[in-house]
Every structure is written in structure tokens, then in C-alpha cells.
Design an enzyme around this catalytic site. Structure first.
Site, mmCIF file in Angstrom:
data_model
loop_
_atom_site.group_PDB
_atom_site.id
_atom_site.type_symbol
_atom_site.label_atom_id
_atom_site.label_comp_id
_atom_site.label_asym_id
_atom_site.label_seq_id
_atom_site.Cartn_x
_atom_site.Cartn_y
_atom_site.Cartn_z
ATOM 1 N N SER A 186 68.074 80.030 -3.355
ATOM 2 C CA SER A 186 67.632 80.665 -2.112
ATOM 3 C C SER A 186 68.819 81.339 -1.454
ATOM 4 O O SER A 186 69.959 80.856 -1.543
ATOM 5 C CB SER A 186 67.047 79.619 -1.151
ATOM 6 O OG SER A 186 66.932 80.146 0.162
ATOM 7 N N TYR A 243 67.810 71.564 3.446
ATOM 8 C CA TYR A 243 67.270 72.559 2.522
ATOM 9 C C TYR A 243 68.370 73.462 1.996
ATOM 10 O O TYR A 243 68.460 73.733 0.787
ATOM 11 C CB TYR A 243 66.185 73.391 3.205
ATOM 12 C CG TYR A 243 65.642 74.483 2.309
ATOM 13 C CD1 TYR A 243 64.861 74.158 1.203
ATOM 14 C CD2 TYR A 243 65.912 75.820 2.557
ATOM 15 C CE1 TYR A 243 64.364 75.149 0.363
ATOM 16 C CE2 TYR A 243 65.419 76.814 1.727
ATOM 17 C CZ TYR A 243 64.649 76.477 0.633
ATOM 18 O OH TYR A 243 64.180 77.462 -0.202
#
Length: 265
Positions: free
Chosen positions: A141, A154
């Protein structure tokens, strides 16, 4: 001897990026193994793709937050019919400031984003290196490059994917196995709703379609790009990042401290 089609295993295949990978691979003649928790959605997608493209589609319902679920998928990676491509796409965001973290939610997320990806990469690499061929795609990501309040868990999990995959690439050199690291930005899927956000909070020019992400990834494989950052205009920007990293690495372990710590002496 009849020709056999390549076979791809896609995790998180019931929606979003994983579903789009499955659709694209089906159109290009891959048989599929679809992995996700929701058996009903997997079966509907399998029926649709099998009928539309005359391919074989297996479904493997599994919860990758559990050891049993991960081991079921790892076992399939070692069985026949052989898996030629693994798409490690399953993952989600459980966010919260460090002082307020829900540790059960963090634990479950790390099991999927970090441990499941690691175990499936391990199982695939073992089989593919022995065969001398295969492809693994790991999805990181863009938040791996960013620091934002509430995103420590995350963001760190996707930093792990980035670092783990780059090490895999070094180990895969000369084996016949391709390992691609994909680093998406904001993608128009239900990921954000599940994470408690809304796509409407992002400027439209920052949001990419999942279809475009997958096209970039698969085209990147054809171009032999180990790192796919779909919206990055110049790959030289990534190369500059790696060069800066190398300069830090060259000086991170020395026999003396840097001059600035000498209190002016």
C-alpha cells in the site's frame, strides 16, 4: 500432448482488487483457485467466470485470520494441479491511535496482512523454486511511505509487505520465479467502507479504478518490473528512493558516532 492452462490462486477474491485480478486472469486463459471467507460469493464468481471463459475454477473458502484457514491455502499451494501464480491480495485496515488501539482488531489484521501473506509466500516459493518457475504478486500500500495518526498498525503491516517482498525478490533471483511488489494508492473498492472511511473523502484525482491497477500490475510483469506503483509517472522516482535508502544503509553501522553527537568537541 494436450496443452494445460496456467493456474492462479487469488486471495481476497470475492470482491475488490482480488475479484478484478480473477476476472482479468480468467479472460487471459488462466484456471483459477479463488480464496476468501464468503463461500457464497466465491461460488457465484466461480460459476460466472467458468461459464464465460470455459476455464476451471476451484473455490477455497478460508479465513486467513485463523491458522487453520492459512494452512488450508498453504496446503493447496503444494498440491496438484500445480499453482503457477499466487496473488497475495487479502488484507484490510483496522485503524486507531496507538493509545486507543483495539488489540483484538489489531491482532486479527496482522494475522491476515502479515502472517498469512508470509506463510503463503513461503509455501509458494518452496513449490515454485523446486519447479524452476512461477509468479508471486504481493500487494502492499502507498501508506507504507506515509505517516498518519491512527494508521500505525495498518501502515506498519504494509511496510512489512514491502520489506518482505523485496527480500523475496533477492532470494528469487536466478530461480525462474518472478516476484512482483504492487504498491497501490487509493483504489475504488469497498475496502475503505470496511475500514470506516468513505471514498467521497478523497479528491477524485487521487482515486484509481481497481481495473486500472490490475492492468498496470499484469503489464508490469510483461515489462519485467519487480516494483509496480501504478500511478507513479517515472520509475526513476522509485530508483531515487532506493538510492537514498542505500546511502543511509551504508552509514547505519560504523565504529564511531556521527560528528554532530560530539557536543561541539
Amino acid at each position: 500432448m494436450p496443452l494445460t492452462r496456467p493456474r492462479a490462486l487469488v486471495t481476497g477474491a470475492s470482491a475488490g482488487i482480488g475479484q478484478v485480478y480473477a476476472e482479468h486472469l480468467a479472460r487471459t486463459g488462466h484456471d483459477l483457485v479463488l480464496v476468501a471467507r464468503r463461500a457464497d460469493r466465491l461460488q457465484a464468481l466461480a460459476d460466472e467466470l467458468g461459464a464465460a471463459h470455459s476455464i476451471e475454477v476451484e473455490i477455497l473458502p478460508a479465513d486467513l485470520a485463523t491458522r487453520d484457514g492459512v494452512e488450508a491455502v498453504a496446503s493447496r499451494l503444494g498440491e496438484a494441479p500445480e499453482i503457477d501464480m499466487l496473488i497475495n491480495n487479502a488484507g484490510y485496515a483496522a485503524r486507531g491511535r496507538v493509545a486507543e488501539l483495539d488489540f483484538d482488531a489489531l491482532d486479527a489484521m496482522l494475522r491476515v496482512n502479515v502472517l498469512a501473506l508470509s506463510r503463503l509466500s513461503n509455501a509458494a516459493m518452496k513449490r515454485m523454486v523446486a519447479a524452476g518457475r512461477g509468479t508471486i504478486i504481493n500487494i502492499s500500500s502507498g501508506t507504507a511511505f506515509m505517516q498518519m495518526p491512527g494508521n500505525a498498525g495498518y501502515g506498519a503491516s504494509k511496510n512489512y509487505v514491502l520489506a518482505f517482498t523485496r527480500h523475496m525478490q533477492l532470494e528469487a533471483a536466478g530461480t525462474g520465479v518472478r516476484v512482483q511488489l504492487v504498491i497501490p494508492g487509493v483504489i475504488a473498492t469497498d475496502f475503505h467502507q470496511v475500514a470506516g472511511n468513505d471514498l467521497a473523502n478523497f479528491p477524485p484525482e487521487r482515486v484509481m479504478r481497481a481495473e486500472d491497477l490490475v492492468v498496470a500490475s499484469l503489464r508490469g510483469l510483461e515489462l519485467e518490473e519487480e516494483i509496480c506503483i501504478p500511478s507513479l509517472p517515472e520509475i526513476t522516482d522509485w530508483q531515487s528512493y532506493v538510492a537514498a535508502e542505500a546511502r543511509v544503509a551504508a552509514n547505519v553501522s560504523r565504529d564511531r558516532i556521527a560528528p554532530r553527537y560530539h557536543n561541539g568537541a
